[in-house]
Design a protein around this motif. Structure first.
Motif, PDB file in Angstrom:
ATOM      1  N   THR A 348       0.854  -1.205   0.000  1.00  0.00           N
ATOM      2  CA  THR A 348       0.000   0.000   0.000  1.00  0.00           C
ATOM      3  C   THR A 348       0.868   1.225   0.000  1.00  0.00           C
ATOM      4  OG1 THR A 348      -0.648  -0.796   2.177  1.00  0.00           O
ATOM      5  CG2 THR A 348      -2.162   0.706   1.070  1.00  0.00           C
ATOM      6  N   LEU A 349       0.343   2.253  -0.633  1.00  0.00           N
ATOM      7  CA  LEU A 349       1.000   3.564  -0.615  1.00  0.00           C
ATOM      8  C   LEU A 349      -0.070   4.598  -0.300  1.00  0.00           C
ATOM      9  CD1 LEU A 349       2.622   2.339  -3.668  1.00  0.00           C
ATOM     10  CD2 LEU A 349       4.070   3.816  -2.292  1.00  0.00           C
ATOM     11  N   PRO A 350       0.368   5.774   0.190  1.00  0.00           N
ATOM     12  CA  PRO A 350      -0.598   6.858   0.237  1.00  0.00           C
ATOM     13  C   PRO A 350      -1.122   7.034  -1.203  1.00  0.00           C
ATOM     14  CG  PRO A 350       1.447   7.464   1.339  1.00  0.00           C
ATOM     15  CD  PRO A 350       1.702   6.159   0.662  1.00  0.00           C
ATOM     16  N   ILE A 351      -2.439   7.192  -1.373  1.00  0.00           N
ATOM     17  CA  ILE A 351      -3.007   7.157  -2.732  1.00  0.00           C
ATOM     18  C   ILE A 351      -2.339   8.185  -3.651  1.00  0.00           C
ATOM     19  CG2 ILE A 351      -5.162   7.374  -4.063  1.00  0.00           C
ATOM     20  CD1 ILE A 351      -6.629   6.340  -1.593  1.00  0.00           C
ATOM     21  N   ALA A 352      -2.001   9.328  -3.089  1.00  0.00           N
ATOM     22  CA  ALA A 352      -1.393  10.389  -3.897  1.00  0.00           C
ATOM     23  C   ALA A 352      -0.022   9.989  -4.440  1.00  0.00           C
ATOM     24  CB  ALA A 352      -1.282  11.661  -3.069  1.00  0.00           C
ATOM     25  N   GLU A 353       0.577   8.921  -3.904  1.00  0.00           N
ATOM     26  CA  GLU A 353       1.921   8.505  -4.332  1.00  0.00           C
ATOM     27  C   GLU A 353       1.881   7.417  -5.405  1.00  0.00           C
ATOM     28  OE1 GLU A 353       4.950   9.551  -3.014  1.00  0.00           O
ATOM     29  OE2 GLU A 353       4.011  10.977  -1.646  1.00  0.00           O
ATOM     30  N   LEU A 354       0.703   6.865  -5.681  1.00  0.00           N
ATOM     31  CA  LEU A 354       0.641   5.676  -6.546  1.00  0.00           C
ATOM     32  C   LEU A 354       1.281   5.906  -7.915  1.00  0.00           C
ATOM     33  CD1 LEU A 354      -2.977   4.237  -5.938  1.00  0.00           C
ATOM     34  CD2 LEU A 354      -0.800   3.268  -5.193  1.00  0.00           C
ATOM     35  N   ALA A 355       0.892   7.017  -8.561  1.00  0.00           N
ATOM     36  CA  ALA A 355       1.344   7.236  -9.938  1.00  0.00           C
ATOM     37  C   ALA A 355       2.858   7.410  -9.999  1.00  0.00           C
ATOM     38  CB  ALA A 355       0.638   8.459 -10.519  1.00  0.00           C
ATOM     39  N   GLU A 356       3.401   8.192  -9.067  1.00  0.00           N
ATOM     40  CA  GLU A 356       4.859   8.417  -9.106  1.00  0.00           C
ATOM     41  C   GLU A 356       5.612   7.142  -8.766  1.00  0.00           C
ATOM     42  OE1 GLU A 356       6.564  11.769  -7.145  1.00  0.00           O
ATOM     43  OE2 GLU A 356       4.993  13.100  -7.911  1.00  0.00           O
ATOM     44  N   PHE A 357       5.051   6.370  -7.854  1.00  0.00           N
ATOM     45  CA  PHE A 357       5.698   5.098  -7.503  1.00  0.00           C
ATOM     46  C   PHE A 357       5.815   4.209  -8.746  1.00  0.00           C
ATOM     47  CE2 PHE A 357       4.922   0.583  -6.660  1.00  0.00           C
ATOM     48  CZ  PHE A 357       6.054   0.265  -5.922  1.00  0.00           C
ATOM     49  N   VAL A 358       4.702   4.077  -9.466  1.00  0.00           N
ATOM     50  CA  VAL A 358       4.704   3.207 -10.650  1.00  0.00           C
ATOM     51  C   VAL A 358       5.677   3.752 -11.700  1.00  0.00           C
ATOM     52  CG1 VAL A 358       3.275   2.388 -12.579  1.00  0.00           C
ATOM     53  CG2 VAL A 358       2.401   2.268 -10.240  1.00  0.00           C
ATOM     54  N   ALA A 359       5.708   5.079 -11.856  1.00  0.00           N
ATOM     55  CA  ALA A 359       6.606   5.669 -12.853  1.00  0.00           C
ATOM     56  C   ALA A 359       8.067   5.431 -12.478  1.00  0.00           C
ATOM     57  CB  ALA A 359       6.322   7.164 -12.969  1.00  0.00           C
ATOM     58  N   GLY A 383      -5.279   2.459  -2.069  1.00  0.00           N
ATOM     59  CA  GLY A 383      -3.842   2.672  -2.290  1.00  0.00           C
ATOM     60  C   GLY A 383      -3.087   1.354  -2.357  1.00  0.00           C
ATOM     61  N   ASN A 384      -3.797   0.261  -2.625  1.00  0.00           N
ATOM     62  CA  ASN A 384      -3.215  -1.090  -2.566  1.00  0.00           C
ATOM     63  C   ASN A 384      -2.902  -1.605  -3.963  1.00  0.00           C
ATOM     64  OD1 ASN A 384      -4.596  -4.272  -1.270  1.00  0.00           O
ATOM     65  ND2 ASN A 384      -2.591  -3.807  -2.092  1.00  0.00           N
ATOM     66  N   LEU A 385      -1.612  -1.739  -4.234  1.00  0.00           N
ATOM     67  CA  LEU A 385      -1.193  -2.305  -5.523  1.00  0.00           C
ATOM     68  C   LEU A 385      -0.705  -3.732  -5.330  1.00  0.00           C
ATOM     69  CD1 LEU A 385       1.018   0.403  -7.285  1.00  0.00           C
ATOM     70  CD2 LEU A 385      -1.389  -0.168  -7.727  1.00  0.00           C
ATOM     71  N   HIS A 386      -1.086  -4.605  -6.258  1.00  0.00           N
ATOM     72  CA  HIS A 386      -0.411  -5.888  -6.350  1.00  0.00           C
ATOM     73  C   HIS A 386       0.643  -5.676  -7.427  1.00  0.00           C
ATOM     74  CE1 HIS A 386      -3.134  -7.462  -3.527  1.00  0.00           C
ATOM     75  NE2 HIS A 386      -4.182  -7.197  -4.270  1.00  0.00           N
ATOM     76  N   TYR A 387       1.809  -5.266  -6.958  1.00  0.00           N
ATOM     77  CA  TYR A 387       2.886  -4.940  -7.902  1.00  0.00           C
ATOM     78  C   TYR A 387       3.688  -6.220  -8.144  1.00  0.00           C
ATOM     79  CZ  TYR A 387       6.119  -2.211 -10.520  1.00  0.00           C
ATOM     80  OH  TYR A 387       6.867  -1.719 -11.562  1.00  0.00           O
ATOM     81  N   ASN A 388       3.038  -7.155  -8.839  1.00  0.00           N
ATOM     82  CA  ASN A 388       3.639  -8.485  -9.040  1.00  0.00           C
ATOM     83  C   ASN A 388       4.562  -8.479 -10.257  1.00  0.00           C
ATOM     84  OD1 ASN A 388       1.977  -9.129  -6.953  1.00  0.00           O
ATOM     85  ND2 ASN A 388       0.579 -10.414  -8.129  1.00  0.00           N
ATOM     86  N   ASP A 412      11.853  -0.941  -0.729  1.00  0.00           N
ATOM     87  CA  ASP A 412      12.529   0.325  -0.367  1.00  0.00           C
ATOM     88  C   ASP A 412      11.761   1.511  -0.930  1.00  0.00           C
ATOM     89  OD1 ASP A 412      14.470  -0.995   1.010  1.00  0.00           O
ATOM     90  OD2 ASP A 412      16.074  -0.698  -0.480  1.00  0.00           O
ATOM     91  N   ALA A 413      11.303   1.376  -2.183  1.00  0.00           N
ATOM     92  CA  ALA A 413      10.565   2.482  -2.807  1.00  0.00           C
ATOM     93  C   ALA A 413       9.234   2.707  -2.088  1.00  0.00           C
ATOM     94  CB  ALA A 413      10.326   2.195  -4.289  1.00  0.00           C
ATOM     95  N   VAL A 414       8.587   1.618  -1.701  1.00  0.00           N
ATOM     96  CA  VAL A 414       7.309   1.728  -0.969  1.00  0.00           C
ATOM     97  C   VAL A 414       7.552   2.410   0.382  1.00  0.00           C
ATOM     98  CG1 VAL A 414       5.577   0.345   0.267  1.00  0.00           C
ATOM     99  CG2 VAL A 414       6.147  -0.206  -2.096  1.00  0.00           C
TER     100      VAL A 414
END
Ligand code: MLT
Ligand code: ZN
Length: 467
Positions: A348-359, A383-388, A412-414
């Motif tokens: 999970t990330l703060p929702i506002a961080e999702l896009a930058e995290f993925v980028a 804010g929950n990604l399954h970043y598989n 680490d990024a999360v």
């Protein structure tokens, strides 16, 4: 000693309740993904709470560990016996009784082995709703979803399992039964003990029954699959959907092309509802009683198209079409399992961080393993990604060899963005050690103190959760 414990268990529970043949044990010692496995001396299957208490007490007297198990659909190894400990798997699968439905208190009381889909059906039969919904609902059980504090696809409206539990019955590590099976909405009498067992993954005791909240049924559903340019648009859709749908938004799920592609390749009958591929998709669902959910969804989609957040949309026009759209989302885990080696990151990330995290994370992973496939999906509203991750063309072995490095980079990024390394799957055995690196010393100290207080001999599900 082993033989005498097995005799005592059979005497207490009946011969048929104790399995020891390797063929009978096989399905209990490997997790759903097939990636985590262990060993056990026996599987015991008590029929009621007294049987669970007897089994736990006998194991405690022999110094043998107990590994509670429900539907065995967990994704972090929490229900898989750890080969390092002499243990008995305690399966709750025979305890399937709906004990009570109370229309006045709006509660349902069920045994731990009740399957989630049966619980949902029992609520429907009483014209009520039990709202937790997840891909494995046909096999996961109440004890498991309490013990993992399961989430799923309707958390943004109804919360996680913790939000739906009013009371619990728990067999403690020494075999005593704690009867906390109270339907009270208000109970300020000191520590809220049930919260300790929710999400504890069977490390503090065995959940044998629960009193759960029921809610008004919402039989009318409006569902659509949307094509989205990027994750930023998915995030921007959230307030838009909330504003236009007046509290009826029940699901807002994200799927990337890689994830949809796996489903289309591996699951029979799956069909791409769009003519051309898109980078990202969002599955939206509104649910209501008498409200015009279709009209509300349509107006939300018009606003989204106007703001260029959505590039195409397919709205389900029937129950069958709705089921087909959900099958694309809920089939991802299964398709990824069929598709070869993979690594699960439930973050999970703060929702506002999702896009930058993925980028950001894509390039960091490519440095470790060029071409690693990012199977990204999840629950945007939480804010929950399954970043598989799935194997690149260089193959499964390359993915396995790079797994520790890849996972460290993701975590680490999360953590750097204030997120959590486990959103809804728990720590189990899979993330127990990682938790030590991402939780503070104070948190770990508190967790160890709680474990020590309730299970001083370390016999409840050892090797799980507590770092
Ligand atoms: C899901 O949301 O489909 C599951 O929690 C994710 C998974 O299987 O990794
Ligand atoms: Zn999920």
């Amino acid at each position: 000693m082993t033989r005498s414990l097995l005799h005592q268990l059979a005497a207490a529970l009946g011969d048929g309740a104790v399995l020891t043949e390797p063929d009978d044990l096989a399905s209990y010692v490997t997790d759903w993904t097939g990636a985590i496995s262990g060993t056990t001396m026996a599987v015991v299957r008590p029929a009621d709470t007294a049987g669970v208490a007897a089994a736990v007490r006998l194991c405690a007297e022999s110094g043998v560990a107990v590994v509670p198990q429900g539907g065995n659909t967990g994704l972090a190894g929490g229900a898989t016996p750890d080969a390092a400990y002499e243990n008995v798997v305690l399966s709750l699968s025979r305890m399937r009784r709906v004990r009570d439905v109370d229309a006045v208190a709006d509660t349902i009381t069920v045994d731990a082995g009740v399957v989630l889909a049966d619980l949902q059906d029992a609520a429907h039969a009483a014209n009520r709703l039990f709202p937790l919904s997840l891909g494995s609902e046909g096999s996961c059980t109440v004890g498991g979803i309490v013990s993992t504090n399961a989430g799923g696809t309707s958390v943004l409206r109804y919360g996680m399992m913790r939000d739906l539990v009013l009371g619990l019955e728990v067999v403690l590590p020494d075999g005593r039964v704690w009867d906390g099976l109270r339907p009270l909405r208000k109970d300020n009498t000191g520590y809220d003990l049930k919260q300790l067992f929710i999400g504890a993954e069977g490390t503090l005791g065995v959940v044998t029954a629960a009193v759960l909240r029921l809610l008004p049924d919402v039989p009318r559903r409006a569902t659509a699959l949307l094509a989205l340019p990027d994750v930023g648009c998915a995030v921007a859709m959230l307030p838009l959907l909330r504003t236009h749908t007046g509290g009826l938004l029940t699901a807002w799920e994200l799927i990337n092309r890689e994830a949809l592609g796996l489903v289309l390749t591996h699951l029979p009958g799956a069909r791409d509802p769009f003519g051309t591929p898109h980078a990202w998709y969002g599955l939206v669902e509104l649910a209501g009683g008498s409200e015009d959910v279709e009209g509300l969804l349509e107006s939300a989609l018009e606003a989204a198209v106007e703001r260029e957040l959505v590039v195409d949309a397919v709205v389900a026009g029937s129950r069958t079409q709705r089921a087909a759209l959900w099958a694309l989302r809920e089939g991802i885990s299964e398709a990824q399992r069929i598709g070869g080696a993979s690594i699960k990151h439930d973050v999970t990330l703060p929702i506002a961080e999702l896009a930058e995290f993925v980028a950001e994370i894509g390039d960091l992973l490519d440095e470790v393993l060029p071409g690693v496939r990012r199977v990204t999906y999840g629950h945007v509203g939480d804010g929950n990604l399954h970043y598989n991750l799935s194997a690149p063309p260089s193959g499964d072995a390359a993915l396995r060899a790079s797994a520790p490095d890849l996972t460290r980079r993701v975590y680490d990024a999360v953590a750097g963005r204030g997120g959590s390394i486990s959103a809804e799957h728990g720590l189990g055995s899979l993330k127990r050690e990682a938790a030590a690196s991402y939780k503070s010393d104070v948190e770990i100290d508190l967790m160890r103190s709680v474990k020590q207080a309730l299970d001083p001999r370390g016999l409840m599900n050892p090797g799980k959760v507590v770092p």
